[in-house]
Design an enzyme around this catalytic site. Structure first.
Site, mmCIF file in Angstrom:
data_model
loop_
_atom_site.group_PDB
_atom_site.id
_atom_site.type_symbol
_atom_site.label_atom_id
_atom_site.label_comp_id
_atom_site.label_asym_id
_atom_site.label_seq_id
_atom_site.Cartn_x
_atom_site.Cartn_y
_atom_site.Cartn_z
ATOM 1 N N LEU A 1 0.825 -1.209 0.000
ATOM 2 C CA LEU A 1 0.000 0.000 0.000
ATOM 3 C C LEU A 1 0.856 1.255 0.000
ATOM 4 C CD1 LEU A 1 -2.720 -1.039 2.614
ATOM 5 C CD2 LEU A 1 -2.967 -0.949 0.141
ATOM 6 N N GLY A 2 2.043 1.183 0.602
ATOM 7 C CA GLY A 2 2.916 2.349 0.655
ATOM 8 C C GLY A 2 4.169 2.068 1.453
ATOM 9 N N GLY B 1 7.251 4.137 3.892
ATOM 10 C CA GLY B 1 7.551 5.344 4.635
ATOM 11 C C GLY B 1 8.869 5.234 5.367
ATOM 12 N N GLY B 2 9.144 6.236 6.193
ATOM 13 C CA GLY B 2 10.407 6.254 6.919
ATOM 14 C C GLY B 2 10.509 5.154 7.947
ATOM 15 N N GLY C 1 8.791 2.019 7.689
ATOM 16 C CA GLY C 1 8.548 0.667 7.212
ATOM 17 C C GLY C 1 7.647 0.643 5.988
ATOM 18 N N THR C 2 7.197 -0.582 5.625
ATOM 19 C CA THR C 2 6.347 -0.811 4.457
ATOM 20 C C THR C 2 4.992 -1.325 4.923
ATOM 21 O OG1 THR C 2 8.301 -1.381 3.145
ATOM 22 C CG2 THR C 2 6.160 -2.025 2.258
ATOM 23 N N VAL C 3 3.928 -0.825 4.309
ATOM 24 C CA VAL C 3 2.571 -1.216 4.677
ATOM 25 C C VAL C 3 1.978 -2.070 3.556
ATOM 26 C CG1 VAL C 3 0.271 -0.420 5.328
ATOM 27 C CG2 VAL C 3 2.277 0.894 6.013
ATOM 28 N N LYS D 1 1.868 -3.535 8.757
ATOM 29 C CA LYS D 1 3.062 -2.691 8.669
ATOM 30 C C LYS D 1 4.283 -3.448 9.158
ATOM 31 C CE LYS D 1 5.029 1.651 10.347
ATOM 32 N NZ LYS D 1 4.801 2.843 11.160
ATOM 33 N N ASP E 1 4.342 12.899 14.645
ATOM 34 C CA ASP E 1 4.543 12.920 13.194
ATOM 35 C C ASP E 1 3.218 13.205 12.487
ATOM 36 O OD1 ASP E 1 6.044 12.820 10.881
ATOM 37 O OD2 ASP E 1 5.900 10.632 10.675
#
Length: 740
Positions: A426-427, A429-430, A432-434, A448, A545
């Site tokens: 799905l995406g 980020g800083g 990890g990966t989802v 995640k 965040d």
């Protein structure tokens, strides 16, 4: 001559008489022959007791000429009680003489003698002959039609034995039809090829009977001239009854299979037929059924090397006393005593192969078990290392009746994500990966996989998992559980369907989709969620965040705050905590950036940046010319002070936004972005103010100049040092890794 030898001699003399005794075919009081054709029961002719029912009634015509057997109007060639009958059928033809006159006969098998007769799809083929020919077969009951067109002007083109489209063509037929129509014609009336092929032919034929030769192009014509028609044999499948075997066995009074026989599906697939059981022979449809085969009656063809004893449906061989073996000719036979037995090559080979196979399987099983044990130990190590036992202890000791957090296994999450396939991402980020996952109960979740975790803060991490899993707010993404059997813990959240606020504001072609009313609602719902974390959660939670990329939207654009990878719990006796600076440039609180002191007002500042994103449609750090990245918060406050805030407001808000509410929202954003945290409002105050704006239904449209005065003049008079830092200027928008 001894009595045993005499008995054997008499058996040899009597064998021809016994062997030629014929098994019954028809009922004892019925004729079983019509001319030279055998008629087995359930077929018959004459008295009605000689055939099963009208479907199997035949006519034996002995009135004139050769004796012939008929089923309706079809002349029968032979009958098999294995489920097939061969009959004569006519050939369709279209013939021309040299003067151009033609004779046409198109055969239609439109008579359906009985439902139990169908043309065999395995034994027949539709065949066309001719070098100036077009023909087709139609089966209306099956909606089947097939045919061909052929033209060849030289007999040398025709190949003996080949029926693939040059002078001869064949095709299979479908299963289960009892009538058909054949049509035939020519292209040029055979005028160009009348010498070697004056006719076209089309017919259904027994494929084993017909073998094409070039001479067939003329031979068939001669037959027509002699007899007036041409006949070919076809094979019909038949069934004794249209019932299935299961249905037929329920009523033994109508069940057609006799003794020592069994029921099978008929060849045409409609109903059933009967076969003799193994070791028996004869007509299975007769009341007495099949008779035992006496394998021992023929001394010359006995299956035994020694004494043969017949059994019902079987036999046994016996060796003389002292001999070993099975006594069978196709087996070991009888081995005399004190004779070296032949080496059992087959038995040894098979035995060795089986032992080797079992040994290989055993080795593979041991290796699998060792690897499984190693994997289990590694999972236990990670589970303990990641605080699994501490989490279980907290869950079991929790006083609330609801489930706190589910602990998932590695296998469950692998199955849910198709082994973490790329298509499920799905995406990234800083932190990890989802991945998108589907649990066994069909729930869709977001999974995640974090990049790293601070081992020194495992207890803090477990505590956060417990706290976050208890948060039940409609604008906060629900933490469902975690997996601790991997090196880095995996978190499982509820799945939100409509991507992020960042995507809808800044994604290509998306900024025009969100109206002012929806933006105001998203801002209000986000502020409510953060206020809940600050004041209602126990202990309070600082998100650390807050940004548009961490605000998810569902299909109705309801906001849900997500990604607590950088969050921190605030002890009840403290208002701020010291921690390594972490967050996303463009959203970072300048006071937190300089002092490393994290407070709830840090989230307020980040929310202010999100609010300005909603107002302007610009990114927190955005490109503003060659080599320049502009900080949105700094630009917004500068424009407020200069009285030029309209230069950066989104055109859609200027078009449809409520001009009475805009001054309040702009002033609220300015207060959230003040340099000193103590001058910023609390998130609870922000949420209350935004909810008040949402509930206010009055919206009096004013001219642009008046509104501009209301917006610019009061805000420009503020003397607060709102922007007093340069460290956020000219920086790329990226996450700073730190913490877990």
């Amino acid at each position: 001559m001894g009595p045993l030898v005499l008995l054997q001699f008499l058996l040899i003399l009597l064998w021809p008489v016994v062997a030629t005794s014929k098994l019954p075919v028809a009922k004892s009081y019925c004729l079983d022959k019509c001319g030279n054709i055998t008629v087995p029961y359930p077929f018959g002719f004459g008295a009605k007791e000689c055939y099963k029912d009208q479907s199997f009634r035949l006519t034996c015509n002995e009135s004139y000429g050769p004796v012939k057997l008929f089923a309706g109007s079809m002349e029968v060639l032979d009958i098999s009680w294995q489920g097939q009958v061969r009959v004569w059928v006519n050939v369709s033809y279209d013939c021309y003489n040299k003067s151009g006159q033609n004779t046409v006969w198109e055969y239609s098998s439109m008579e359906k003698y009985t439902d139990t007769f169908t043309f065999s799809e395995t034994e027949n083929k539709f065949t066309v002959l001719g070098c100036d020919t077009k023909a087709e077969i139609n089966v209306k009951s099956r909606q089947f039609q097939s045919g061909c067109s052929m033209f060849c002007n030289n007999i040398s083109d025709v190949i003996d034995g080949s029926c693939t489209g040059i002078g001869c063509w064949q095709t299979p037929i479908p299963k289960g039809f009892g009538e058909y129509l054949i049509s035939i014609d020519s292209f040029a009336n055979h005028t160009e090829i009348v010498d070697f092929n004056p006719c076209s032919y089309a017919f259904l034929v027994d494929k084993n009977w017909f073998n094409f030769t070039v001479s067939d192009l003329l031979d068939f014509t001669k037959k027509i001239e002699r007899t007036g028609y041409v006949r070919v044999p076809v094979v019909l499948d038949w069934a004794v009854d249209k019932k299935s075997c299961e249905e037929a066995k329920k009523d033994l009074t109508t069940y057609a299979c006799g003794n020592n026989s069994f029921c099978v599906v008929s060849k045409n697939g409609v109903g059933y037929s009967c076969n003799c059981s193994k070791g028996y022979q004869g007509n299975p449809y007769l009341p007495n059924g099949c008779e035992d085969i006496d394998e021992c009656i023929d001394p010359y063809n006995s299956p035994c090397n020694s004494t043969c004893s017949n059994l019902p449906g079987d036999y046994i061989c016996s060796c003389p006393p002292g001999y070993d073996g099975d006594g069978k000719k196709n087996g070991l036979g009888c081995i005399p005593p004190h004779t070296n037995k032949p080496f059992p090559v087959i038995h040894v080979t098979v035995g060795t192969g089986l032992v080797s196979l079992f040994l290989l399987l055993g080795i593979l099983f041991v290796l699998w078990a060792l690897q499984k044990r190693k994997d289990n130990k590694l999972k236990q190590k990670f589970f303990q290392q990641n605080g699994g036992f501490l989490l279980k202890q907290q869950i079991s000791s929790h006083e609330r009746p609801v489930e706190v957090a589910k602990i998932f296994t590695v296998e469950e999450l692998k199955e849910a994500t198709n082994n973490y396939a790329q298509s499920q991402i799905l995406g990234r980020g800083g932190y990890g990966t989802v991945y998108k996952g589907i649990l066994p109960d069909h729930r869709t979740v977001a999974i995640k996989k974090s990049k790293k975790v601070d081992e020194s803060q495992i207890e803090q991490f477990i505590n956060e998992v417990v706290i976050l899993s208890q948060i039940n707010h409609r604008n906060v993404v629900k933490l469902l559980g975690c997996c601790l059997e991997t090196e880095v813990p995996i978190l499982v959240y509820e799945f939100v369907t409509n991507k992020t606020l960042f995507h809808h504001i800044h994604g290509e072609g998306c900024n025009s989709l969100i109206s002012w009313d929806i933006r105001l609602r998203i801002a209000a719902e986000t502020s409510e969620a953060i206020a809940y974390l600050h004041s209602a959660a126990s202990p309070p939670i600082i998100h650390r965040d807050v940004k548009s990329a961490n605000i998810l939207l569902d299909d109705n654009y309801m906001a849900k705050v997500s990604d607590f990878g950088a969050s921190r719990l605030v002890p009840l006796d403290q208002t701020q905590i010291s921690t390594l600076v972490q967050g996303t440039l463009g959203y970072l609180d300048p006071e937190y950036l300089q002092s490393s002191q994290l407070t709830e007002k840090s989230d307020v500042y980040s929310f202010g940046v999100v609010l300005v994103e909603l107002l302007t449609g610009k990114k927190a750090l955005y490109y503003n010319g060659p080599g320049r990245d502009t900080n949105l918060a700094m630009l917004f406050v500068t424009k407020i002070k200069e009285g030029m805030v309209w230069d950066i407001i989104d055109d859609r808000i200027l078009t449809e936004g409520c001009k009475e509410k805009l001054p309040t929202v702009l002033e609220l954003a300015e207060r959230c972005l003040r340099l000193k945290g103590e001058e910023r409002p609390t998130m609870k105050e922000v949420a209350m103010e935004l909810q008040g704006l949402r509930r206010d239904q009055t919206c009096v449209m004013q001219n642009l100049r008046k509104v501009e005065y209301v917006l610019v003049e009061p805000l420009a008079l503020h003397s607060h040092n709102t922007i007093g830092y340069n460290s956020l200027t000219n920086e790329a928008l990226e996450s700073l890794d730190g913490g877990r």
